[in-house]
Enzyme design. Structure first.
Site, PDB file in Angstrom:
ATOM      1  N   GLU A   1      -7.424   0.715  -3.908  1.00 47.54           N
ATOM      2  CA  GLU A   1      -7.174   0.009  -2.898  1.00 47.54           C
ATOM      3  C   GLU A   1      -8.916   0.110  -2.140  1.00 47.54           C
ATOM      4  O   GLU A   1      -8.404  -0.802  -0.939  1.00 47.54           O
ATOM      5  CB  GLU A   1      -6.575   1.688  -1.408  1.00 47.54           C
ATOM      6  CG  GLU A   1      -4.963   1.987  -2.549  1.00 47.54           C
ATOM      7  CD  GLU A   1      -4.392   3.681  -2.284  1.00 47.54           C
ATOM      8  OE1 GLU A   1      -5.421   4.312  -1.743  1.00 47.54           O
ATOM      9  OE2 GLU A   1      -3.281   3.602  -2.866  1.00 47.54           O
TER      10      GLU A   1
ATOM     11  N   ASP B   1       0.771  -1.385  -0.366  1.00 41.03           N
ATOM     12  CA  ASP B   1       0.194  -0.189   0.157  1.00 41.03           C
ATOM     13  C   ASP B   1       0.768   1.157   0.454  1.00 41.03           C
ATOM     14  O   ASP B   1       1.743   1.284   1.131  1.00 41.03           O
ATOM     15  CB  ASP B   1      -1.050   0.082   1.187  1.00 41.03           C
ATOM     16  CG  ASP B   1      -1.732   1.297   1.568  1.00 41.03           C
ATOM     17  OD1 ASP B   1      -1.626   2.592   0.917  1.00 41.03           O
ATOM     18  OD2 ASP B   1      -2.122   1.391   2.759  1.00 41.03           O
TER      19      ASP B   1
ATOM     20  N   LYS C   1       2.695  11.495  -3.932  1.00 42.64           N
ATOM     21  CA  LYS C   1       2.084  10.341  -4.383  1.00 42.64           C
ATOM     22  C   LYS C   1       1.051  11.738  -4.950  1.00 42.64           C
ATOM     23  O   LYS C   1      -0.393  11.200  -5.389  1.00 42.64           O
ATOM     24  CB  LYS C   1       0.757  10.231  -3.584  1.00 42.64           C
ATOM     25  CG  LYS C   1      -0.180   9.134  -4.391  1.00 42.64           C
ATOM     26  CD  LYS C   1      -0.564   8.338  -3.091  1.00 42.64           C
ATOM     27  CE  LYS C   1      -0.830   6.616  -3.445  1.00 42.64           C
ATOM     28  NZ  LYS C   1      -1.837   5.824  -2.127  1.00 42.64           N
TER      29      LYS C   1
ATOM     30  N   ASP D   1     -13.028   4.464   1.359  1.00 39.47           N
ATOM     31  CA  ASP D   1     -11.459   5.295   2.338  1.00 39.47           C
ATOM     32  C   ASP D   1     -10.794   6.468   2.050  1.00 39.47           C
ATOM     33  O   ASP D   1     -10.998   6.956   1.004  1.00 39.47           O
ATOM     34  CB  ASP D   1     -10.554   4.502   1.103  1.00 39.47           C
ATOM     35  CG  ASP D   1      -8.907   4.644   1.205  1.00 39.47           C
ATOM     36  OD1 ASP D   1      -7.985   5.148   2.294  1.00 39.47           O
ATOM     37  OD2 ASP D   1      -8.988   3.611   0.769  1.00 39.47           O
TER      38      ASP D   1
END
Ligand code: ADP
Ligand code: MG
Length: 518
Positions: free
Chosen positions: A171, A8, A70, A194
């Protein structure tokens, strides 16, 4: 058999897990931590720090400490998201020759995948230490709402770090897999919500007899904990300016201290009703040193961040609608990501779904566990489990009148191949320009250009007489390949979509060799 690790690669924190027997386990890092900060720091002596060591020295080295990279991956320098990051990040963000957003540290210009490769390489070593052997394969997760360029860039990061990326997994899908594989609530519908440091995803899945089928997904690839921190920082900077006439925003060290203090305060307010930000000697005014001391309450934080909390609702409603359900038909809501510890976020999910989320899921680790679980499926070790994911964006091309013509609609199961035939619009047209867009609007002006290419040397003929067949192939990783064929002559042009962004194959190989020889 060599291991496939599950990674992850988070905006804020990363986590690596591996399959042991039939169970996926999280691997502890060098400090015993189960997650590792996604931070890379470049030291003056040429050394590079990754993880907790990099995070720890951020205050003294703000310009050369890269975090939340990211958020930049697969983005253009000219995008609004990049503009926002340039305003708020202590490190320098520059425009690469191809228009992508890169970072500059000292005199080194780096693409986001190069920076992320350091984090992936670090996790690779953590796994190797633990397993006592080389690790060369990984399954890496990305936000479901990541687009083609962002997925491709994530793959490049793995390649640079010496990892073969066996799969790119969404994810929330990974989280659903980890959650559902042992509990197997067959026939039920779950929503995975999420909210991490930089992105927000919502996916709705049906789990039936081992088949995990994503019904719809939505989200916001630029909404996360960092934005909550930023609102706190901006409020404190503003107050300090009013009170002392000093702009803390101009001082990278003060800003970095403020960032850490703001994030800590935000986190504390998840369990306490009030807390204090205390930053002695944060600036110097005409009368000497200045300190920032401010009591913060949970109420204040919730009022302040209301606009961000409100933004969680739209994607959820859209996903519920796209899944053709009403909220009451969702059996369980699973919360993932550190930000879901904020009570106001939990409250928001309650308002939207009308039920309390399930407990007993570790929001920091479940995604990596899911990625490792996927390796079992790939290896044939979990024969009864099947994963069916969808594309989060509609994909199509520009046609006459600047209209967007979709070939693949959002929430279509992947892999998928779709073909459509288009005709020329002018007499004796020599070529067609195939412009590939992603979006959900009738006009391309509201969509995002992924790439374009020309199909030339068309046979002559009146408008409409020459036909071009365009095919879109979207693989299981959500990566698009487009080809166009002139029907009469069969002339073909095809393209993996990276025309307008990303690294070339050669560059990735070169960076990979450089990384290995560091
Ligand atoms: P990512 O997957 O993007 O790396 P995480 O899931 O690790 O992100 O979540 C990180 C975010 O969660 C950060 O913004 C962090 O401040 C926030 N966070 C972590 N713990 C808490 C908490 N107790 N209360 C509020 N926010 C938290
Ligand atoms: Mg995450």
């Amino acid at each position: 058999m060599s291991a496939i690790v599950g990674i992850d690669l988070g905006t804020t924190n990363s986590c690596v897990a591996v399959l042991e027997g039939t169970e996926a386990t999280v691997i502890h890092n060098e400090l015993g931590g189960r997650t590792t900060p996604s931070v890379v720091a470049f030291k003056e002596d040429g050394g590079i720090l990754v993880g907790a060591a990099a995070k720890r020295q951020a205050v003294t080295n703000p310009r050369d400490t890269l975090f939340a990279v990211k958020r930049l991956i697969g983005r253009k320098f000219d995008s609004p998201a990049t503009a926002e990051l340039r305003r708020t990040m202590p490190y320098e963000i520059i425009r690469a020759n191809n228009g992508d957003a890169w970072v500059r540290v000292g005199d080194r210009d780096m693409s986001p995948p190069e920076v992320s490769a350091h984090v992936l390489g670090h996790l690779k070593r953590i796994a190797e230490e633990y397993l006592g052997k080389e690790v060369t394969q990984a399954i890496v997760t990305v936000p479901a709402y990541f687009d083609d360029a962002q997925r491709q860039a994530t793959k490049d990061a793995g390649r640079i770090a010496g990892l073969e990326i066996r799969a790119i997994l969404n994810e929330p899908t990974a989280a659903a897999l980890a959650y559902g594989v042992h509990r197997t609530p067959t026939g039920s519908v779950i929503a995975v919500f999420d909210l991490g440091g930089g992105t927000f995803d919502i996916s709705i899945l049906r789990i039936e007899d081992g088949v995990f089928s994503v019904m719809a997904t939505s989200g916001d690839s630029f909404l996360g904990g960092d934005d909550f921190d930023r609102m706190v920082i901006d409020a404190l900077v503003h107050e300090f300016q009013e009170e002392h006439g000093v702009d803390l925003g101009e001082d990278p060290v003060a800003l970095q201290r403020l960032k850490e203090a703001s994030e800590r305060a935000k986190q504390e307010l998840s369990s306490s009703l009030d807390t204090e930000v205390h930053l002695p000697f944060v600036a110097v005014g005409p009368q000497g040193p200045l300190h920032l001391v401010r009591k913060l309450t949970r109420d204040w934080l919730e009022q302040l961040t209301r606009p961000l909390l409100e933004r969680l609702e739209g994607p959820c409603r859209r996903a519920i609608g796209d899944a053709k359900l009403n909220a009451a038909e969702i059996d369980q809501v699973v919360l993932v990501g550190g930000m879901t510890r904020m009570p106001a976020v939990v409250e928001k999910t309650f308002n939207i779904f009308g039920k309390r989320p399930v407990k007993g899921v570790n929001p920091d680790e479940i995604v990596a566990i899911g990625a490792a679980t996927q390796s079992a499926i790939m290896r044939g070790g979990l024969k009864e489990v099947v994963l069916l994911d969808v594309t989060s964006h509609s994909l199509g091309i520009r046609v006459e009148g600047n209209r967007f013509s979709a070939l693949i609609h959002r929430n279509t199961h992947i892999p998928v191949r779709e073909t459509k035939i288009f005709a020329t619009t002018e007499n004796d047209q020599e070529f067609v320009s195939v412009e590939v867009f992603q979006g959900d609007t009738p006009l391309v002006s509201g969509s995002r250009l992924l790439g374009q290419f020309l199909l030339g040397d068309l046979p002559r003929g009146p408008a409409g007489s020459v036909q071009v067949q365009v095919s879109f192939t979207l693989d299981v990783d959500g990566i698009l390949c487009v080809d166009a064929k002139e029907i009469r002559t069969g002339k073909v042009t095809s393209k993996r979509i990276l025309a307008s962004s990303g690294l070339s194959r050669d560059t990735v190989e070169e960076l990979s060799r450089a990384y290995a020889g560091r």
